[in-house]
Enzyme design. Sequence first.
Site, short mmCIF file in Angstrom:
data_model
loop_
_atom_site.label_atom_id
_atom_site.label_comp_id
_atom_site.label_asym_id
_atom_site.label_seq_id
_atom_site.Cartn_x
_atom_site.Cartn_y
_atom_site.Cartn_z
N MET A 1 -60.86 44.74 77.72
CA MET A 1 -61.91 43.74 77.93
C MET A 1 -61.31 42.49 78.60
O MET A 1 -61.90 41.41 78.54
CB MET A 1 -62.58 43.39 76.60
CG MET A 1 -63.26 44.62 75.99
SD MET A 1 -64.62 44.24 74.88
CE MET A 1 -63.76 43.38 73.59
N GLY A 2 -60.14 42.65 79.20
CA GLY A 2 -59.54 41.52 79.92
C GLY A 2 -58.88 40.52 78.98
O GLY A 2 -58.60 40.84 77.83
N ARG B 1 -58.35 37.25 71.24
CA ARG B 1 -59.01 36.23 70.43
C ARG B 1 -58.05 35.14 69.95
O ARG B 1 -58.49 34.06 69.56
CB ARG B 1 -59.68 36.86 69.21
CG ARG B 1 -60.90 37.68 69.58
CD ARG B 1 -61.61 38.18 68.34
NE ARG B 1 -62.91 38.72 68.68
CZ ARG B 1 -63.12 39.97 69.07
NH1 ARG B 1 -62.13 40.81 69.15
NH2 ARG B 1 -64.33 40.39 69.39
N HIS C 1 -51.68 44.51 75.72
CA HIS C 1 -52.31 45.33 76.76
C HIS C 1 -51.24 45.86 77.72
O HIS C 1 -51.27 47.04 78.10
CB HIS C 1 -53.29 44.50 77.59
CG HIS C 1 -54.48 43.97 76.85
ND1 HIS C 1 -54.70 42.63 76.64
CD2 HIS C 1 -55.54 44.61 76.28
CE1 HIS C 1 -55.84 42.46 75.99
NE2 HIS C 1 -56.37 43.63 75.74
N HIS D 1 -52.87 40.36 77.53
CA HIS D 1 -51.64 39.83 76.92
C HIS D 1 -50.61 40.95 76.89
O HIS D 1 -50.88 42.07 77.37
CB HIS D 1 -51.95 39.28 75.53
CG HIS D 1 -52.71 40.23 74.65
ND1 HIS D 1 -52.17 41.42 74.20
CD2 HIS D 1 -53.98 40.20 74.17
CE1 HIS D 1 -53.05 42.05 73.46
NE2 HIS D 1 -54.17 41.34 73.44
N GLY E 1 -54.66 51.10 71.69
CA GLY E 1 -53.73 50.47 70.76
C GLY E 1 -54.04 50.79 69.30
O GLY E 1 -55.21 50.86 68.91
N GLN F 1 -60.91 52.35 65.77
CA GLN F 1 -61.44 52.67 67.10
C GLN F 1 -60.68 53.86 67.70
O GLN F 1 -61.29 54.79 68.25
CB GLN F 1 -61.29 51.44 68.00
CG GLN F 1 -61.48 51.71 69.48
CD GLN F 1 -61.40 50.44 70.29
OE1 GLN F 1 -62.36 49.67 70.32
NE2 GLN F 1 -60.28 50.17 70.93
N LYS G 1 -53.63 48.72 67.18
CA LYS G 1 -54.20 47.46 66.71
C LYS G 1 -55.64 47.69 66.23
O LYS G 1 -56.07 47.13 65.23
CB LYS G 1 -54.14 46.45 67.85
CG LYS G 1 -55.08 45.28 67.77
CD LYS G 1 -54.49 44.21 66.91
CE LYS G 1 -55.27 42.93 66.85
NZ LYS G 1 -56.66 42.95 67.17
P1 AMP Z 1 -59.29 44.95 74.12
O1 AMP Z 1 -59.14 44.30 75.44
O2 AMP Z 1 -59.13 44.02 72.96
O3 AMP Z 1 -60.52 45.83 74.03
O4 AMP Z 1 -58.05 45.94 74.00
C1 AMP Z 1 -57.83 46.94 74.96
C2 AMP Z 1 -56.83 47.92 74.40
O5 AMP Z 1 -55.61 47.23 74.11
C3 AMP Z 1 -57.30 48.56 73.07
O6 AMP Z 1 -56.92 49.93 73.07
C4 AMP Z 1 -56.54 47.77 72.05
O7 AMP Z 1 -56.32 48.48 70.85
C5 AMP Z 1 -55.24 47.50 72.78
N1 AMP Z 1 -54.56 46.36 72.20
C6 AMP Z 1 -55.07 45.12 71.98
N2 AMP Z 1 -54.17 44.34 71.37
C7 AMP Z 1 -53.06 45.08 71.18
C8 AMP Z 1 -51.78 44.86 70.59
N3 AMP Z 1 -51.47 43.68 70.05
N4 AMP Z 1 -50.89 45.87 70.58
C9 AMP Z 1 -51.21 47.08 71.10
N5 AMP Z 1 -52.40 47.36 71.68
C10 AMP Z 1 -53.31 46.38 71.71
#
Ligand code: AMP
Length: 279
Positions: free
Chosen positions: A29-30, A187, A36, A33, A147, A153, A149
């Site tokens: 979702m952009g 976040r 990602h 960090h 992830g 999901q 994390k």
């Molecule tokens: P998001 O942009 O938050 O939807 O995350 C995109 C992908 O990055 C998802 O598969 C998350 O689980 C993964 N992700 C987000 N934060 C982390 C993290 N700290 N370590 C590993 N993967 C992450």
Amino acid sequence: MLVYSKIKSLKDNISSLKKGTHIGFVPTMGALHKGHLSLIKRAVKENDIVVVSIFVNPTQFDKKEDLVNYPKTIDTDLSLLKSVHCDIVFTPTANEIYDNNISSQDFDFDGLEFQMEGKFREGHFNGVGTIVKRLFEIVTPHNAYFGEKDFQQLQIIRKMVHKNKMPVKIIGCEIYRENDGLAMSSRNTRLSEKHRKAAPFIYKTLTQVKSKFNTESISEIKNWVIEEFKKQPLLTLEYFEIADEETLKPATKVDAKYKYRAFIAVFAGKIRLIDNISL
Ligand code: AMP
């Protein structure tokens, strides 16, 4: 690096690839960090080309405020993606993805969707299932990276792929953390200075849970976590659960045949943070 916002242009590119080209896909979702980037770097190593999507999916947000305030840093995101050798970025609008009908499909994830996040974020996993299925249809990846994390999901996507016999391998990647242990998250940039300072307590508690897991009962550990958070004026515990990694059902006692994980959701001010640890 090519950037597409239209489904057709992306699909045309993908169908022009040489037969046998392995496509790795990382949906995001952009507000990218290092967490990602760790997924993307792994995808670059394991595939011939890597597609990253940046799409803040409206159907997975249960609170409009959270959707509206979701951080957007597209220019930085694109330079970060270039620096890790991403090949294709997909940045569609909501109307492009949902064909002007922004709604979720109903999924049956065999009960995974009713645990933890499912209890507190109504409709969230239907939104996640809808977008990931749609993106898989568009990108047609061989490997897709998620992830740990967002462990619930990850398991839900594995379930969706298995139930629908989708031809994609789901790869779970370790949680990437700040030096003080806080799990990286888009976040985190919205935390106030004092909440940011308080937030590493979440992971610190999880590591203590891990060391207690072999000697104390699950109910003792749960009560201990609740009491620890009562002493934290800046953090509010939403849930803490110890669950079976496969079914995500809360564990009451430990059976050596199964793997367990501790899951936590905490409010630091208005910002909701989640984390987990394998036990
Ligand atoms: P998001 O942009 O938050 O939807 O995350 C995109 C992908 O990055 C998802 O598969 C998350 O689980 C993964 N992700 C987000 N934060 C982390 C993290 N700290 N370590 C590993 N993967 C992450």
